[in-house]
Motif scaffolding. Structure first.
Motif, mmCIF file in Angstrom:
data_model
loop_
_atom_site.group_PDB
_atom_site.id
_atom_site.type_symbol
_atom_site.label_atom_id
_atom_site.label_comp_id
_atom_site.label_asym_id
_atom_site.label_seq_id
_atom_site.Cartn_x
_atom_site.Cartn_y
_atom_site.Cartn_z
ATOM 1 N N ASP A 194 0.802 -1.222 0.000
ATOM 2 C CA ASP A 194 0.000 0.000 0.000
ATOM 3 C C ASP A 194 0.838 1.278 0.000
ATOM 4 O OD1 ASP A 194 -2.361 -1.336 -0.053
ATOM 5 O OD2 ASP A 194 -2.642 -1.337 2.146
ATOM 6 N N VAL A 195 1.912 1.234 0.766
ATOM 7 C CA VAL A 195 2.728 2.440 0.918
ATOM 8 C C VAL A 195 3.200 2.988 -0.429
ATOM 9 C CG1 VAL A 195 4.796 1.031 1.366
ATOM 10 C CG2 VAL A 195 4.794 3.416 2.064
ATOM 11 N N LEU A 196 3.408 2.095 -1.403
ATOM 12 C CA LEU A 196 3.944 2.548 -2.690
ATOM 13 C C LEU A 196 2.909 3.265 -3.535
ATOM 14 C CD1 LEU A 196 6.206 -0.494 -3.645
ATOM 15 C CD2 LEU A 196 6.867 1.682 -2.591
ATOM 16 N N THR A 197 1.632 3.125 -3.168
ATOM 17 C CA THR A 197 0.598 3.801 -3.952
ATOM 18 C C THR A 197 -0.033 4.941 -3.157
ATOM 19 O OG1 THR A 197 -0.887 2.022 -3.235
ATOM 20 C CG2 THR A 197 0.039 1.842 -5.443
ATOM 21 N N CYS A 198 0.541 5.283 -1.988
ATOM 22 C CA CYS A 198 -0.069 6.312 -1.138
ATOM 23 C C CYS A 198 0.276 7.728 -1.593
ATOM 24 C CB CYS A 198 0.329 6.122 0.334
ATOM 25 S SG CYS A 198 2.043 6.613 0.674
ATOM 26 N N GLY A 199 1.342 7.856 -2.403
ATOM 27 C CA GLY A 199 1.691 9.189 -2.905
ATOM 28 C C GLY A 199 2.521 10.033 -1.942
ATOM 29 N N ASP A 200 2.778 9.503 -0.749
ATOM 30 C CA ASP A 200 3.570 10.251 0.243
ATOM 31 C C ASP A 200 5.048 9.876 0.050
ATOM 32 O OD1 ASP A 200 4.988 10.998 2.531
ATOM 33 O OD2 ASP A 200 3.293 10.621 3.885
ATOM 34 N N HIS A 201 5.800 10.777 -0.573
ATOM 35 C CA HIS A 201 7.173 10.438 -0.981
ATOM 36 C C HIS A 201 8.102 10.178 0.201
ATOM 37 C CE1 HIS A 201 6.201 10.865 -5.121
ATOM 38 N NE2 HIS A 201 5.682 12.072 -4.901
ATOM 39 N N ALA A 202 7.888 10.871 1.304
ATOM 40 C CA ALA A 202 8.732 10.647 2.486
ATOM 41 C C ALA A 202 8.486 9.245 3.047
ATOM 42 C CB ALA A 202 8.455 11.706 3.548
ATOM 43 N N ARG A 203 7.201 8.843 3.117
ATOM 44 C CA ARG A 203 6.884 7.498 3.616
ATOM 45 C C ARG A 203 7.446 6.432 2.686
ATOM 46 N NH1 ARG A 203 0.977 5.942 4.363
ATOM 47 N NH2 ARG A 203 1.923 3.901 4.739
ATOM 48 N N ILE A 204 7.346 6.671 1.384
ATOM 49 C CA ILE A 204 7.865 5.704 0.404
ATOM 50 C C ILE A 204 9.378 5.560 0.577
ATOM 51 C CG2 ILE A 204 8.251 5.270 -2.069
ATOM 52 C CD1 ILE A 204 5.495 6.623 -2.556
ATOM 53 N N ALA A 205 10.053 6.696 0.729
ATOM 54 C CA ALA A 205 11.514 6.650 0.892
ATOM 55 C C ALA A 205 11.885 5.904 2.167
ATOM 56 C CB ALA A 205 12.093 8.065 0.905
ATOM 57 N N ALA A 206 11.133 6.143 3.236
ATOM 58 C CA ALA A 206 11.434 5.472 4.514
ATOM 59 C C ALA A 206 11.200 3.968 4.383
ATOM 60 C CB ALA A 206 10.571 6.059 5.630
ATOM 61 N N TRP A 207 10.126 3.570 3.703
ATOM 62 C CA TRP A 207 9.826 2.150 3.507
ATOM 63 C C TRP A 207 10.926 1.483 2.687
ATOM 64 C CZ3 TRP A 207 9.025 -0.914 -0.820
ATOM 65 C CH2 TRP A 207 8.499 -2.194 -0.570
ATOM 66 N N ARG A 208 11.330 2.169 1.616
ATOM 67 C CA ARG A 208 12.373 1.590 0.753
ATOM 68 C C ARG A 208 13.681 1.421 1.513
ATOM 69 N NH1 ARG A 208 11.095 4.724 -4.940
ATOM 70 N NH2 ARG A 208 9.649 3.135 -5.709
ATOM 71 N N ARG A 209 14.023 2.396 2.313
ATOM 72 C CA ARG A 209 15.251 2.337 3.108
ATOM 73 C C ARG A 209 15.181 1.157 4.091
ATOM 74 N NH1 ARG A 209 20.485 4.223 4.568
ATOM 75 N NH2 ARG A 209 20.122 5.542 2.761
ATOM 76 N N ALA A 210 14.026 1.031 4.761
ATOM 77 C CA ALA A 210 13.877 -0.055 5.740
ATOM 78 C C ALA A 210 13.955 -1.423 5.062
ATOM 79 C CB ALA A 210 12.551 0.101 6.493
ATOM 80 N N GLU A 211 13.350 -1.549 3.884
ATOM 81 C CA GLU A 211 13.396 -2.816 3.141
ATOM 82 C C GLU A 211 14.817 -3.115 2.655
ATOM 83 O OE1 GLU A 211 10.664 -5.263 1.997
ATOM 84 O OE2 GLU A 211 10.598 -4.530 4.052
ATOM 85 N N ALA A 212 15.512 -2.070 2.196
ATOM 86 C CA ALA A 212 16.898 -2.259 1.743
ATOM 87 C C ALA A 212 17.742 -2.747 2.918
ATOM 88 C CB ALA A 212 17.464 -0.959 1.175
ATOM 89 N N GLU A 213 17.520 -2.184 4.074
ATOM 90 C CA GLU A 213 18.273 -2.600 5.260
ATOM 91 C C GLU A 213 17.931 -4.042 5.631
ATOM 92 O OE1 GLU A 213 17.722 0.361 8.311
ATOM 93 O OE2 GLU A 213 19.060 1.780 7.288
ATOM 94 N N ARG A 214 16.644 -4.381 5.610
ATOM 95 C CA ARG A 214 16.235 -5.748 5.963
ATOM 96 C C ARG A 214 16.870 -6.763 5.007
ATOM 97 N NH1 ARG A 214 12.838 -9.200 3.806
ATOM 98 N NH2 ARG A 214 11.837 -7.697 2.433
ATOM 99 N N ILE A 215 16.782 -6.491 3.718
ATOM 100 C CA ILE A 215 17.307 -7.439 2.723
ATOM 101 C C ILE A 215 18.819 -7.582 2.854
ATOM 102 C CG2 ILE A 215 17.685 -7.702 0.219
ATOM 103 C CD1 ILE A 215 14.759 -6.711 -0.110
ATOM 104 N N THR A 216 19.501 -6.473 3.090
ATOM 105 C CA THR A 216 20.960 -6.528 3.246
ATOM 106 C C THR A 216 21.330 -7.344 4.485
ATOM 107 O OG1 THR A 216 21.085 -4.343 2.244
ATOM 108 C CG2 THR A 216 23.074 -5.151 3.322
#
Ligand code: SAH
Length: 240
Positions: A194-216
């Protein structure tokens, strides 16, 4: 123009896949150039031999230093500032940081080994730096050279569609990339987060960062430790 010279006994392998797609278009438009030089042209016997049996015995053949040195000397001037790389499993593993440094320079002279490898004396005498593309053994340096050149060329100005697309990728900030999604919105019962379709760029960036950290963290403990240490060092520096 970024200029690569490849020394190989299989010049017909070049540009190969680099003649297509992004790299191929950039090659055609003169952003980079590639010269593949045939090491056999510098042999002196009628069989055009470039290899001989290993000193000390053992299986396979070794590339002769005299023939390879002649090939190198013929394509490079002594004042050529480009790095001289020898593709080889014993080299330092190639990293994105090294690729960026190479892409920022004038190009590279790349020697492709074959057989059991290259006589050690030519490695020292011609100051070849061994570079590996991973901890496995290929049958020749050509595929490794193609991989290295591909990684460099895509970073050259004007090669990638959007200049920014290199900056958020795997390794760019010491992390692997976050997951990617595109249409359809629902596929085989799975929807896009859902976060990727919410349009809130700060939230999207935070989600992407958290996912990048988790995967790494999950996949590459080595990268994760380096990332954590780097962050601590940066944090300490900014506090002092
Ligand atoms: N006897 C060598 C392997 C020879 S493989 C050894 O044990 O290290 C033949 C050639 O393939 C090498 O000379 C090198 O040019 C190339 N090659 C093999 N593995 C490679 C790798 N991981 N990265 C880059 N080049 C490699």
């Amino acid at each position: 123009m970024w200029r690569a010279i490849v020394l190989t006994i299989f010049p017909e392998m070049f540009p190969g896949p680099l003649g297509l797609s992004l790299a191929g278009r950039a090659l055609a438009s003169g952003i980079w150039s590639l010269a593949a030089s045939d090491i056999r042209d510098y042999a002196t016997d009628k069989h055009r031999s470039v290899d001989d049996t290993p000193a000390g015995g053992g299986p396979g053949m070794v590339m002769r230093p005299d023939v390879l040195a002649r090939a190198i000397d013929a394509v490079t001037a002594p004042d050529d500032g480009r790095p001289r790389l020898l593709m080889g499993a014993r080299g330092a593993p190639l990293t994105q940081a090294r690729v960026e440094a190479l892409a920022a320079g004038a190009g590279a002279i790349i020697v492709c080994g074959r057989f059991e490898g290259v006589d050690e004396r030519v490695i020292t005498a011609r100051k070849l730096e061994e570079v590996s593309i991973g901890d496995y053994v290929l049958s020749g340096g050509e595929l490794a050279a193609l991989a290295l050149i591909d990684a460099c060329v895509r970073l050259l100005p004007g090669v990638m569609g959007k200049a920014a697309s290199g900056e958020v990728e795997s390794f760019a900030q010491g992390l692997l990339e976050h997951p990617q999604y595109t249409r359809p919105a629902v596929w085989e019962g799975q929807s896009i987060p859902d976060v990727l379709t919410c349009g809130d760029h700060a939230r999207i960036a935070a989600w992407r960062r958290a996912e990048a950290e988790r995967i790494t963290r999950e996949r590459r403990p080595d990268l994760w430790s380096a990332y954590i240490e780097g962050g601590e060092r940066a944090g300490k520096m900014s506090r002092t």
